[in-house]
Design an enzyme around this catalytic site. Structure first.
Site, PDB file in Angstrom:
ATOM      1  N   LYS A 109       0.468  -3.757   0.264  1.00  0.00           N
ATOM      2  CA  LYS A 109       1.793  -2.967   0.076  1.00  0.00           C
ATOM      3  C   LYS A 109       1.980  -2.134   1.291  1.00  0.00           C
ATOM      4  O   LYS A 109       3.295  -1.986   1.341  1.00  0.00           O
ATOM      5  CB  LYS A 109       1.884  -2.077  -1.157  1.00  0.00           C
TER       6      LYS A 109
HETATM    7  C1  LIG Z   1       0.757  -6.041  -5.446  1.00  0.00           C
HETATM    8  C2  LIG Z   1      -0.622  -6.859  -5.231  1.00  0.00           C
HETATM    9  C3  LIG Z   1      -0.779  -7.972  -5.604  1.00  0.00           C
HETATM   10  C4  LIG Z   1       0.499  -9.188  -6.210  1.00  0.00           C
HETATM   11  O1  LIG Z   1       1.349  -9.007  -5.253  1.00  0.00           O
HETATM   12  P1  LIG Z   1       2.823  -9.470  -5.587  1.00  0.00           P
HETATM   13  O2  LIG Z   1       3.697  -9.408  -4.280  1.00  0.00           O
HETATM   14  O3  LIG Z   1       3.404  -8.418  -6.628  1.00  0.00           O
HETATM   15  O4  LIG Z   1       2.827 -10.949  -6.078  1.00  0.00           O
HETATM   16  C5  LIG Z   1      -2.241  -8.817  -5.409  1.00  0.00           C
HETATM   17  N1  LIG Z   1      -3.054  -8.157  -4.736  1.00  0.00           N
HETATM   18  C6  LIG Z   1      -2.988  -6.868  -4.641  1.00  0.00           C
HETATM   19  C7  LIG Z   1      -4.251  -6.245  -4.110  1.00  0.00           C
HETATM   20  C8  LIG Z   1      -1.904  -6.375  -4.678  1.00  0.00           C
HETATM   21  O5  LIG Z   1      -1.876  -4.695  -4.474  1.00  0.00           O
END
Ligand SMILES: *Cc1c(COP(=O)(O)O)cnc(C)c1O
Length: 473
Positions: A109
């Site tokens: 993120k």
């Molecule tokens: C948010 C997240 C995901 C999922 O990603 P999306 O973009 O919501 O599909 C997978 N792994 C981790 C560690 C995340 O923080």
């Protein structure tokens, strides 16, 4: 470049799409067309330069100098501990890990959220807005990354809703110890879908308040994620077809890969990887998205624990370019808790997407297998994306988090017999080559600043009070 809703003809420019987050009709904003960008035509292929080339196509009404500055403020050594921003690590002859966890909160993120406040401030400047409150639902990673990016940024405040029992201990501690005078993490007595629904409802009901969302429904979250796929293909420098395996929840990360592919980036297949919450797995196998028979499960990979995967709507729009149909499917999902594609529609999806699911047991075994084969310690989200089928292609597993964020499983892997997460983390540091991220290490001695739980029916009034106080209304 204009942005239009997936469900109606509502159309806005980029800055309004960023400010609004969600379209007024409940749909999601999408660029009216997807531009093309030929990687081979680019001279400067540094991460920052790729980011500039890509973002200036989508945000063409932003001032170019502002955009450049914004990118340089986000992607630098203060915010990322890897000199190339992301890591690319070879697992075996056919498989690489694309590591997206070198930002401040150790999850992917950070790639988008370190840029987000700057984009938001540019959009606010254009519309003469002095103050905005950001409301965000999180299963653990988005909320922390957003608070970290927005902490003490003038003109912005942020409230984050997370399920009180739905995150890892480390994720919760990261949020509840967040520094800054403009942050407000709230543990709710519900799961992630409850948090996400509460935020969506609040937006639709309070369109008069100065608020926006940092969730991956915001195009400012989505667009920066296209960059690392271009960077990946550039660094792989291969003639082999490339398949990308993405641990998936809200469908934001894999949607960015899809857009990159639509822009002309040579990627062959996109593999949607799920855990036991496998509604997406079933959808890509059968064309039926059905949550009427599902119950939400808490798994080893909490950031993928989800029933309603918001960004799927955008992919359906790009794939079929039929707003009426998309609106109908979303209406069905809301009212009947399911929607269904036709056979030919499913076939079309399957030309681009493949899918796999990995239970808790599979997740543990994948971590063990990779560690035994390569000494690489992967996190449980990444583990769900270990390829389950043989292929001729070069496989890229998208590593979405550092193992230090989710220590529970390594207790068993290393026979530690401990209930103390920090003891486990220090053992990981001792026993493996994976660097202990400083922002997690500092949690060992940090003070918790926020520890109240709120009930679902209290969310609206608590948020309202926060917004009014922060905006000095
Ligand atoms: C948010 C997240 C995901 C999922 O990603 P999306 O973009 O919501 O599909 C997978 N792994 C981790 C560690 C995340 O923080």
């Amino acid at each position: 470049m204009k942005y239009t809703s997936t469900r109606s003809n509502e159309t806005v420019n980029a800055s309004l799409a960023i400010l609004n987050g969600l379209a007024k009709d409940g749909g999601l904003y999408v660029p009216e067309s997807i531009p093309t960008l030929d990687l081979n035509a680019l001279k400067d292929t540094s991460y920052q330069s790729l980011a500039f080339e890509i973002l200036s196509l989508f945000l063409d009404d932003f001032n170019k100098e502002d955009l450049k500055q914004t990118i340089n403020s986000a992607y630098n050594e203060n915010n990322f501990s890897h000199e190339s921003i992301t890591g690319l690590r070879k697992y075996n002859d056919n498989t690489y890990f694309l590591e997206l966890f070198y930002g401040k909160t150790s999850a992917f993120k950070d790639q988008a959220l370190s840029l987000y406040p700057y984009l938001l401030k540019l959009a606010m400047k254009e519309h003469d807005i002095d103050h905005l409150s950001i409301l965000t639902a999180t299963s653990g990673d988005t909320g922390k990354a957003a608070m970290e990016a927005i902490s003490d940024v003038e003109g912005l405040s942020i409230a984050v809703l997370f399920p009180k029992d739905g995150t890892s201990f480390i994720q919760k501690l990261q949020m509840q110890s967040q520094k800054g005078n403009n942050v407000y993490p709230l543990a709710i007595e519900g799961n992630f879908d409850d948090a996400q629904s509460a935020v969506k409802e609040f937006f639709l009901k309070h369109q008069d308040l100065p608020i926006t969302s940092a969730n991956s429904i915001n195009i400012a979250r989505l667009l920066p994620q296209i960059v690392y796929y271009y960077d990946l293909v550039h660094r792989l420098n291969t003639v082999k077809p490339i398949n990308v395996y993405v641990p998936t929840g809200n469908f934001g990360n894999i949607l960015a890969a899809f857009i990159a592919k639509e822009m002309g980036l040579p990627i062959q297949k996109l593999i949607v990887c799920t855990n036991n919450n496998n509604v997406l797995y079933e959808f890509f196998k059968t064309g039926v998205y059905d949550i009427s028979t599902k119950t939400f499960e808490v798994t080893h990979s909490p950031s993928m624990d989800i029933l309603i995967s918001s960004n799927l709507e955008r992919m359906l729009y790009f794939m079929f370019k039929d707003k009426e149909k998309v609106a109908g499917w979303m209406e069905d999902l809301k009212n009947k808790k399911r929607f269904q594609l036709s056979k030919s529609e499913l076939q079309k999806l399957q030309e681009t997407f493949d899918t796999q699911m990995c239970t808790n047991e599979c997740t543990y075994e994948a971590i063990q297998e990779v560690y035994e084969a390569s000494n690489i310690l992967i996190d449980p989200h990444t583990a769900t994306a270990l390829p389950q089928d043989e292929s001729e292609a070069l496989n890229v597993i998208v590593s979405t988090a550092s193992p230090y964020k989710f220590p529970k499983l390594y207790n068993k892997l290393f026979n530690l017999n401990s209930k103390d997460d920090f003891y486990i983390l220090n053992k990981i540091d001792e026993l493996t080559d994976e660097p202990y991220p400083p922002f997690i290490k500092e949690l060992e001695t940090i003070d918790v600043r926020f520890n109240q739980n709120i009930k679902l029916e209290e969310i609206e009034s608590v948020l309202k009070e926060f917004i009014i106080k922060e905006a000095k209304l």
